[in-house]
Design an enzyme around this catalytic site. Sequence first.
Site, PDB file in Angstrom:
ATOM      1  N   GLY A   1       0.835  -1.207   0.000  1.00  0.00           N
ATOM      2  CA  GLY A   1       0.000   0.000   0.000  1.00  0.00           C
ATOM      3  C   GLY A   1       0.868   1.254   0.000  1.00  0.00           C
ATOM      4  O   GLY A   1       1.751   1.388   0.837  1.00  0.00           O
TER       5      GLY A   1
ATOM      6  N   ARG B   1       0.866  -5.140  -4.802  1.00  0.00           N
ATOM      7  CA  ARG B   1       0.946  -6.278  -3.882  1.00  0.00           C
ATOM      8  C   ARG B   1       1.355  -7.463  -4.758  1.00  0.00           C
ATOM      9  O   ARG B   1       0.800  -7.641  -5.848  1.00  0.00           O
ATOM     10  CB  ARG B   1      -0.399  -6.527  -3.210  1.00  0.00           C
TER      11      ARG B   1
ATOM     12  N   ASP C   1       4.598  -4.220   6.442  1.00  0.00           N
ATOM     13  CA  ASP C   1       4.783  -5.572   6.953  1.00  0.00           C
ATOM     14  C   ASP C   1       5.042  -6.627   5.859  1.00  0.00           C
ATOM     15  O   ASP C   1       6.060  -7.330   5.871  1.00  0.00           O
ATOM     16  CB  ASP C   1       3.492  -5.830   7.747  1.00  0.00           C
TER      17      ASP C   1
ATOM     18  N   THR D   1       4.072   2.852   5.554  1.00  0.00           N
ATOM     19  CA  THR D   1       2.695   2.343   5.579  1.00  0.00           C
ATOM     20  C   THR D   1       1.848   3.266   6.437  1.00  0.00           C
ATOM     21  O   THR D   1       2.314   3.721   7.489  1.00  0.00           O
ATOM     22  CB  THR D   1       2.609   0.912   6.156  1.00  0.00           C
TER      23      THR D   1
ATOM     24  N   ASP E   1      -0.494   2.367   8.161  1.00  0.00           N
ATOM     25  CA  ASP E   1      -1.016   1.615   9.316  1.00  0.00           C
ATOM     26  C   ASP E   1      -0.180   1.767  10.584  1.00  0.00           C
ATOM     27  O   ASP E   1      -0.664   1.474  11.676  1.00  0.00           O
ATOM     28  CB  ASP E   1      -1.102   0.122   8.969  1.00  0.00           C
TER      29      ASP E   1
ATOM     30  N   ASP F   1       1.978  -0.172  11.745  1.00  0.00           N
ATOM     31  CA  ASP F   1       1.936  -1.442  12.480  1.00  0.00           C
ATOM     32  C   ASP F   1       3.252  -2.217  12.408  1.00  0.00           C
ATOM     33  O   ASP F   1       3.248  -3.447  12.472  1.00  0.00           O
ATOM     34  CB  ASP F   1       0.774  -2.313  11.959  1.00  0.00           C
TER      35      ASP F   1
ATOM     36  N   ARG G   1      -5.673  -2.062   8.510  1.00  0.00           N
ATOM     37  CA  ARG G   1      -5.496  -3.503   8.276  1.00  0.00           C
ATOM     38  C   ARG G   1      -5.952  -4.277   9.504  1.00  0.00           C
ATOM     39  O   ARG G   1      -7.151  -4.462   9.672  1.00  0.00           O
ATOM     40  CB  ARG G   1      -4.048  -3.817   7.891  1.00  0.00           C
TER      41      ARG G   1
HETATM   42  O1  F6P Z   1      -1.600  -1.273   4.352  1.00  0.00           O
HETATM   43  C1  F6P Z   1      -2.240  -0.090   4.042  1.00  0.00           C
HETATM   44  C2  F6P Z   1      -3.691  -0.332   3.781  1.00  0.00           C
HETATM   45  O2  F6P Z   1      -4.279   0.878   3.337  1.00  0.00           O
HETATM   46  C3  F6P Z   1      -4.477  -0.903   4.953  1.00  0.00           C
HETATM   47  O3  F6P Z   1      -4.845   0.075   5.887  1.00  0.00           O
HETATM   48  C4  F6P Z   1      -5.647  -1.525   4.248  1.00  0.00           C
HETATM   49  O4  F6P Z   1      -6.184  -2.596   5.010  1.00  0.00           O
HETATM   50  C5  F6P Z   1      -5.038  -2.059   2.987  1.00  0.00           C
HETATM   51  O5  F6P Z   1      -3.867  -1.284   2.763  1.00  0.00           O
HETATM   52  C6  F6P Z   1      -5.900  -1.957   1.771  1.00  0.00           C
HETATM   53  O6  F6P Z   1      -5.213  -2.540   0.732  1.00  0.00           O
HETATM   54  P1  F6P Z   1      -5.629  -2.448  -0.786  1.00  0.00           P
HETATM   55  O7  F6P Z   1      -5.472  -1.029  -1.216  1.00  0.00           O
HETATM   56  O8  F6P Z   1      -4.714  -3.382  -1.485  1.00  0.00           O
HETATM   57  O9  F6P Z   1      -7.066  -2.870  -0.820  1.00  0.00           O
END
Ligand code: F6P
Length: 337
Positions: free
Chosen positions: A11, A72, A103, A126, A128, A130, A172
């Site tokens: 992300g 991803r 992560d 990130t 998050d 985390d 997340r």
């Molecule tokens: O890791 C960052 C994040 O925005 C999280 O907060 C969220 O759960 C996830 O990515 C969403 O991912 P994507 O944009 O791949 O749906």
Amino acid sequence: MKRIAVITSGGDAPGMNACIRAIVLTASQHDIEVIGFRHGFRGIVEDLNQPLHPNDMRLVSQRGGTILLSSRYPQFKEVDAARQAAAVLDQHDISALVVIGGDGSFRGAHHLDQYWDGQVLGLPGTIDNDLAGTDTTIGFTTAVDTAMEAIDRIRETAEAMARVFLIEVMGRHAGFIGLHAAIAGSAEAMLVPELEPQPKLADLADSIRRARQAFPDSSYLIVVSENLWPGGVEELARQLTQATGTTCHSAPLGHIQRGGRPNAADRILSMQLGQAAVHAVLDGISGHMIGVEQGHVVRVPLHLTFERDKQLDSRLVDLQLGLQQLNFASNVVKESA
Ligand code: F6P
């Protein structure tokens, strides 16, 4: 001349571009060439390389998203993918790779480190927040600012119409955005994964009912972390509407929290970490994240950033839970006056 590579992975987070700029400028100061690979680990495997020159770094740090693009790429768990990435990096004569991500990206970086002789470094990027071993991550405070601004806007309409809103924030499986946005947005209640015990539907419904009785002309906002309530915030709103007899509106904030111009704190953090990453390369460090603890740059083994859970600041949790209680206490004072 030494050559290093940079990717942004997973992300995207506001501040990633400022970080790339700091890496490229610091590297050029040390006569190091920088190559980017677009779309994260996939871009290494598919050799989507892009030279990064200091002159290209103008007007970059104020932009959200990532100029290197991201993705991803769960396939990177495979040994073949890591071996292929190692071969591509060697073909380009690269001696170090800097991975800006969260992560999952650090797991990828750690995996690559097992199959490649070059140095692998991680920079925490990130929204998050985390990752263990760093107080904060690139993009986190901007995401909290964005969530807070959205909450403020919802507050105004909710207050005008005396409505109940459930606002879903990202994170997340962690409650950092939820906690910080709840405090900054003066939320009446908060649901984040770290709360022990988790509030039950009946408790939430009871709080809403009591608040409606005490403050019939006021708004009531609950900040809810994503991935927490089965069926999401819409389902929670439906159940609470049924339990309280008051319409509860759901407002998932979604990806607006990821985009946008990085705030000053994220730009400064990004540049500090970008510069420190190049210094770590020069020091021969590998397999580490470069983070910050209490304002100081730290180097933490990559696996320790994702094998341990990062805890919420318990003082901030107490602050929010205490203020939630005081909502009712202030009414008791009002009633007895
Ligand atoms: O890791 C960052 C994040 O925005 C999280 O907060 C969220 O759960 C996830 O990515 C969403 O991912 P994507 O944009 O791949 O749906």
